[in-house]
Write a protein that holds these residues in place. Structure first.
Motif, short mmCIF file in Angstrom:
data_model
loop_
_atom_site.label_atom_id
_atom_site.label_comp_id
_atom_site.label_asym_id
_atom_site.label_seq_id
_atom_site.Cartn_x
_atom_site.Cartn_y
_atom_site.Cartn_z
N ALA A 55 -3.43 69.93 14.91
CA ALA A 55 -2.67 71.02 14.30
C ALA A 55 -3.13 72.38 14.80
O ALA A 55 -2.32 73.27 15.07
N LEU A 56 -4.42 72.54 14.96
CA LEU A 56 -4.96 73.81 15.45
C LEU A 56 -4.55 74.05 16.90
O LEU A 56 -4.19 75.18 17.29
N TRP A 57 -4.59 73.01 17.71
CA TRP A 57 -4.23 73.16 19.13
C TRP A 57 -2.77 73.58 19.27
O TRP A 57 -2.42 74.40 20.12
N ALA A 58 -1.93 73.05 18.41
CA ALA A 58 -0.49 73.32 18.48
C ALA A 58 -0.14 74.76 18.14
O ALA A 58 0.96 75.22 18.46
N THR A 59 -1.06 75.52 17.54
CA THR A 59 -0.76 76.91 17.17
C THR A 59 -0.65 77.82 18.39
O THR A 59 0.02 78.85 18.34
N GLY A 60 -1.34 77.48 19.48
CA GLY A 60 -1.37 78.36 20.64
C GLY A 60 -2.32 79.53 20.47
O GLY A 60 -2.46 80.35 21.38
N ASN A 61 -3.00 79.61 19.34
CA ASN A 61 -3.97 80.68 19.09
C ASN A 61 -5.29 80.32 19.77
O ASN A 61 -5.81 79.21 19.59
N LEU A 67 -11.67 75.98 18.48
CA LEU A 67 -12.21 75.14 17.42
C LEU A 67 -11.67 73.72 17.55
O LEU A 67 -12.41 72.74 17.36
N ALA A 68 -10.39 73.59 17.88
CA ALA A 68 -9.79 72.27 18.05
C ALA A 68 -10.53 71.46 19.11
O ALA A 68 -10.79 70.26 18.93
N ALA A 69 -10.87 72.10 20.22
CA ALA A 69 -11.58 71.39 21.29
C ALA A 69 -12.92 70.85 20.80
O ALA A 69 -13.36 69.76 21.20
N ALA A 70 -13.58 71.60 19.93
CA ALA A 70 -14.90 71.22 19.45
C ALA A 70 -14.87 70.11 18.41
O ALA A 70 -15.84 69.36 18.28
N ILE A 71 -13.78 70.01 17.64
CA ILE A 71 -13.75 69.02 16.55
C ILE A 71 -12.86 67.81 16.86
O ILE A 71 -12.81 66.87 16.09
N LEU A 93 -11.73 80.35 29.78
CA LEU A 93 -12.68 80.05 28.71
C LEU A 93 -12.28 78.78 27.98
O LEU A 93 -13.10 77.91 27.70
N LEU A 94 -11.01 78.67 27.66
CA LEU A 94 -10.51 77.53 26.90
C LEU A 94 -10.52 76.25 27.74
O LEU A 94 -10.83 75.16 27.23
N ILE A 95 -10.19 76.38 29.00
CA ILE A 95 -10.25 75.21 29.88
C ILE A 95 -11.67 74.67 29.96
O ILE A 95 -11.89 73.44 29.90
N ASP A 96 -12.64 75.54 30.06
CA ASP A 96 -14.02 75.09 30.15
C ASP A 96 -14.46 74.37 28.88
O ASP A 96 -15.18 73.37 28.92
N LEU A 97 -14.02 74.87 27.71
CA LEU A 97 -14.33 74.20 26.45
C LEU A 97 -13.63 72.84 26.37
O LEU A 97 -14.21 71.85 25.91
N PHE A 98 -12.40 72.80 26.78
CA PHE A 98 -11.61 71.56 26.79
C PHE A 98 -12.29 70.49 27.65
O PHE A 98 -12.40 69.32 27.25
N VAL A 99 -12.79 70.89 28.80
CA VAL A 99 -13.47 69.94 29.69
C VAL A 99 -14.79 69.49 29.06
O VAL A 99 -15.09 68.28 29.01
N LYS A 100 -15.57 70.43 28.56
CA LYS A 100 -16.90 70.12 28.02
C LYS A 100 -16.82 69.20 26.81
O LYS A 100 -17.57 68.21 26.73
N HIS A 101 -15.94 69.50 25.87
CA HIS A 101 -15.91 68.76 24.61
C HIS A 101 -15.02 67.52 24.63
O HIS A 101 -15.24 66.60 23.85
N ILE A 102 -14.02 67.51 25.51
CA ILE A 102 -13.03 66.42 25.45
C ILE A 102 -12.95 65.63 26.75
O ILE A 102 -13.31 64.46 26.79
N ALA A 103 -12.47 66.26 27.83
CA ALA A 103 -12.20 65.51 29.06
C ALA A 103 -13.43 64.77 29.58
O ALA A 103 -13.34 63.61 30.00
N LEU A 104 -14.58 65.42 29.56
CA LEU A 104 -15.81 64.81 30.06
C LEU A 104 -16.18 63.55 29.28
O LEU A 104 -16.80 62.64 29.83
#
Length: 254
Positions: A55-61, A67-71, A93-104
């Motif tokens: 739900a948080l990711w879908a906001t585009g904020n 926060l969505a990437a982290a949880i 910034l967001l891409i790096d968080l997405f990779v660190k917390h999820i894709a990896l």
């Protein structure tokens, strides 16, 4: 915390000063400007909540997506869902968080790396090369040959890659060079052929690290410190073995 509570808390914690700083570093609107300290505290409170993350990711904020990437739960992602999340991001910034917390942390991280690094899209490319660097640093199960292929691709295309992808390629080159002794030599050779890498960091004080200098620095940090001479009446540690009290302090970052 539910979705409404989280969004209200993010808005309350944001500041104009942080918004200005984050925008200079590539964050996109809408965003609240929540500090890293507050974001980390929220992450610890919520822990893992994949439905909330969706739900948080879908906001585009930008703050909500961070926060969505982290949880989010990496185990809940399919290849298609991973691509769908990435498709909406245009912030380094967001891409790096997405990779660190999820894709990896997905079981198909290598597949994602190979597909994204082959893309000429700036943002897919950044994600792929950021993931390549993360895998080089954190996944010892992969053979070095995987990263030799990435070195060849970096050398062949880094200067014509788009800005934020080029930045990630330079970082991946450094991470690969720090992975193993054979890759160290190959990465240094590639870095010498590549030469200076130019990246536009916008209105920030960020500098593009010199790959050769950074690889050498990382390897220098691996060298064990010279042991002090044993005091009279005190037995020295056996050659090649650190005293028990000092063991564990030789861990190296990244």
């Amino acid at each position: 915390m539910d979705f409404t509570e989280v969004m209200s808390e993010l808005e309350r914690l944001g500041t104009e000063q942080n918004r200005r700083v984050y925008r200079r570093h590539g964050a996109t609107d809408p965003l609240f400007g929540v500090s890293f300290a507050h974001m980390n505290a929220l992450t610890k409170r919520i822990k893992r909540d994949h439905e909330l993350a969706e739900a948080l990711w879908a906001t585009g904020n930008s703050d909500a997506m961070s926060l969505a990437a982290a949880i989010a739960d990496p185990g809940r992602f399919t290849r298609a869902r991973l691509d769908a999340w990435l498709d909406s991001v245009r912030s380094p910034l967001l891409i790096d968080l997405f990779v660190k917390h999820i894709a990896l942390k997905t079981p198909f991280a290598r597949d994602a790396m190979e597909r994204w690094t082959a893309s000429e899209d700036e943002w897919l490319g950044r994600a792929g090369w950021t993931l390549a660097g993360a895998l080089a640093a954190e996944d010892p199960s992969l053979p070095d040959s995987v990263f030799e292929e990435r070195l060849s691709a970096i050398e062949a295309s880094i200067h014509r890659a788009k800005n934020r992808a080029r930045e990630a390629m330079n970082s991946a080159l450094i991470c690969i060079g720090a992975r193993s002794e054979p890759l160290r030599g190959k990465a240094l050779t590639a870095a010498r052929r590549i030469g200076r890498v130019e990246v536009d960091h916008g209105e920030t004080a960020c500098k593009t690290p010199d790959a050769i200098a950074q690889i050498q620095k990382l390897w220098a940090a691996r060298k064990p410190a010279v042991a002090p001479a044993a005091k009279p009446g005190k037995a020295a540690a056996p050659p090649g073995k650190a005293p028990a009290a000092k063991a564990g302090k030789a861990a190296r970052r990244g």
